[in-house]
Scaffold this motif. Sequence first.
Motif, PDB file in Angstrom:
ATOM      1  N   ASP A  58       0.837  -1.210   0.000  1.00 37.69           N
ATOM      2  CA  ASP A  58       0.000   0.000   0.000  1.00 37.69           C
ATOM      3  C   ASP A  58       0.869   1.256   0.000  1.00 37.69           C
ATOM      4  OD1 ASP A  58      -2.214  -1.610   0.005  1.00 37.69           O
ATOM      5  OD2 ASP A  58      -2.696  -1.302   2.139  1.00 37.69           O
ATOM      6  N   ARG A  59       1.933   1.237   0.781  1.00 34.59           N
ATOM      7  CA  ARG A  59       2.824   2.395   0.849  1.00 34.59           C
ATOM      8  C   ARG A  59       3.499   2.647  -0.493  1.00 34.59           C
ATOM      9  NH1 ARG A  59       7.850   3.513   1.162  1.00 34.59           N
ATOM     10  NH2 ARG A  59       8.553   1.362   1.357  1.00 34.59           N
ATOM     11  N   VAL A  60       3.971   1.573  -1.137  1.00 35.29           N
ATOM     12  CA  VAL A  60       4.621   1.708  -2.446  1.00 35.29           C
ATOM     13  C   VAL A  60       3.612   2.199  -3.474  1.00 35.29           C
ATOM     14  CG1 VAL A  60       5.685   0.399  -4.323  1.00 35.29           C
ATOM     15  CG2 VAL A  60       6.428   0.026  -1.968  1.00 35.29           C
ATOM     16  N   ALA A  61       2.402   1.652  -3.453  1.00 30.30           N
ATOM     17  CA  ALA A  61       1.369   2.073  -4.398  1.00 30.30           C
ATOM     18  C   ALA A  61       1.028   3.547  -4.195  1.00 30.30           C
ATOM     19  CB  ALA A  61       0.120   1.214  -4.226  1.00 30.30           C
ATOM     20  N   GLU A  62       1.007   3.993  -2.966  1.00 24.83           N
ATOM     21  CA  GLU A  62       0.706   5.400  -2.671  1.00 24.83           C
ATOM     22  C   GLU A  62       1.827   6.294  -3.194  1.00 24.83           C
ATOM     23  OE1 GLU A  62      -1.270   8.735  -1.399  1.00 24.83           O
ATOM     24  OE2 GLU A  62      -2.040   6.690  -1.473  1.00 24.83           O
ATOM     25  N   GLU A  63       3.080   5.850  -3.080  1.00 23.26           N
ATOM     26  CA  GLU A  63       4.201   6.641  -3.590  1.00 23.26           C
ATOM     27  C   GLU A  63       4.159   6.735  -5.114  1.00 23.26           C
ATOM     28  OE1 GLU A  63       7.803   4.950  -2.132  1.00 23.26           O
ATOM     29  OE2 GLU A  63       7.485   5.677  -0.092  1.00 23.26           O
ATOM     30  N   LEU A  64       3.795   5.635  -5.767  1.00 22.93           N
ATOM     31  CA  LEU A  64       3.762   5.610  -7.225  1.00 22.93           C
ATOM     32  C   LEU A  64       2.550   6.352  -7.788  1.00 22.93           C
ATOM     33  CD1 LEU A  64       4.849   1.934  -7.930  1.00 22.93           C
ATOM     34  CD2 LEU A  64       6.236   4.010  -8.135  1.00 22.93           C
ATOM     35  N   ASN A  65       1.459   6.319  -7.084  1.00 23.09           N
ATOM     36  CA  ASN A  65       0.218   6.905  -7.575  1.00 23.09           C
ATOM     37  C   ASN A  65      -0.472   7.644  -6.438  1.00 23.09           C
ATOM     38  OD1 ASN A  65      -1.652   7.439  -9.488  1.00 23.09           O
ATOM     39  ND2 ASN A  65      -2.612   5.417  -9.478  1.00 23.09           N
ATOM     40  N   PRO A  66       0.043   8.816  -6.061  1.00 24.72           N
ATOM     41  CA  PRO A  66      -0.538   9.493  -4.891  1.00 24.72           C
ATOM     42  C   PRO A  66      -1.960   9.953  -5.170  1.00 24.72           C
ATOM     43  CG  PRO A  66       1.067  10.892  -5.970  1.00 24.72           C
ATOM     44  CD  PRO A  66       1.116   9.563  -6.663  1.00 24.72           C
ATOM     45  N   THR A  67      -2.758   9.935  -4.153  1.00 25.05           N
ATOM     46  CA  THR A  67      -4.130  10.400  -4.288  1.00 25.05           C
ATOM     47  C   THR A  67      -4.105  11.925  -4.299  1.00 25.05           C
ATOM     48  OG1 THR A  67      -4.411  10.349  -1.894  1.00 25.05           O
ATOM     49  CG2 THR A  67      -5.131   8.415  -3.124  1.00 25.05           C
ATOM     50  N   PRO A  68      -4.848  12.526  -5.216  1.00 18.84           N
ATOM     51  CA  PRO A  68      -4.836  13.999  -5.285  1.00 18.84           C
ATOM     52  C   PRO A  68      -5.455  14.576  -4.027  1.00 18.84           C
ATOM     53  CG  PRO A  68      -6.504  13.099  -6.735  1.00 18.84           C
ATOM     54  CD  PRO A  68      -5.725  11.938  -6.189  1.00 18.84           C
ATOM     55  N   LYS A  69      -4.857  15.665  -3.569  1.00 21.56           N
ATOM     56  CA  LYS A  69      -5.397  16.316  -2.387  1.00 21.56           C
ATOM     57  C   LYS A  69      -6.617  17.121  -2.799  1.00 21.56           C
ATOM     58  CE  LYS A  69      -1.083  16.546   0.079  1.00 21.56           C
ATOM     59  NZ  LYS A  69      -0.104  17.384   0.769  1.00 21.56           N
ATOM     60  N   LYS A  70      -7.601  17.115  -1.966  1.00 23.57           N
ATOM     61  CA  LYS A  70      -8.830  17.841  -2.269  1.00 23.57           C
ATOM     62  C   LYS A  70      -8.572  19.326  -2.107  1.00 23.57           C
ATOM     63  CE  LYS A  70     -11.995  14.195  -0.948  1.00 23.57           C
ATOM     64  NZ  LYS A  70     -13.133  13.827  -0.115  1.00 23.57           N
ATOM     65  N   LYS A  71      -9.054  20.062  -3.076  1.00 22.10           N
ATOM     66  CA  LYS A  71      -8.916  21.511  -3.014  1.00 22.10           C
ATOM     67  C   LYS A  71     -10.002  22.063  -2.101  1.00 22.10           C
ATOM     68  CE  LYS A  71      -6.778  22.051  -7.482  1.00 22.10           C
ATOM     69  NZ  LYS A  71      -6.815  22.685  -8.797  1.00 22.10           N
ATOM     70  N   ARG A  72      -9.650  23.119  -1.451  1.00 22.71           N
ATOM     71  CA  ARG A  72     -10.596  23.748  -0.551  1.00 22.71           C
ATOM     72  C   ARG A  72     -11.640  24.501  -1.370  1.00 22.71           C
ATOM     73  NH1 ARG A  72      -8.750  27.903   4.028  1.00 22.71           N
ATOM     74  NH2 ARG A  72     -10.849  28.492   4.575  1.00 22.71           N
ATOM     75  N   VAL A  73     -12.878  24.265  -1.060  1.00 21.67           N
ATOM     76  CA  VAL A  73     -13.974  24.905  -1.783  1.00 21.67           C
ATOM     77  C   VAL A  73     -14.276  26.223  -1.098  1.00 21.67           C
ATOM     78  CG1 VAL A  73     -16.381  24.691  -2.497  1.00 21.67           C
ATOM     79  CG2 VAL A  73     -14.897  22.673  -2.459  1.00 21.67           C
ATOM     80  N   VAL A  74     -14.209  27.303  -1.897  1.00 27.30           N
ATOM     81  CA  VAL A  74     -14.520  28.632  -1.375  1.00 27.30           C
ATOM     82  C   VAL A  74     -15.950  28.941  -1.741  1.00 27.30           C
ATOM     83  CG1 VAL A  74     -13.904  31.074  -1.441  1.00 27.30           C
ATOM     84  CG2 VAL A  74     -12.122  29.315  -1.662  1.00 27.30           C
TER      85      VAL A  74
END
Length: 84
Positions: A58-74
Amino acid sequence: MAEGNQTIMEKAEARFVDKQKKTAERNKATAEYMSEARAREIKTARLRELRLAKEEADRVAEELNPTPKKKRVVKKATATEVKT
């Protein structure tokens, strides 16, 4: 008197046989307990290895394909909110 000694010997032998049976049962129970404990240790070690391998994958998969961080909704202010 010989008959009295005979019964004493028979009682002693009966107690000895009972003690041997109890010892054999205790040894058998101890062996079963130790066997179950060893099997539990082996299973726990195997499960720990599987868990650690999964966490590493799971750690290696996260490094290879990080999940995009959610942008803050204004939240945009509406015209009625601005006037007040």
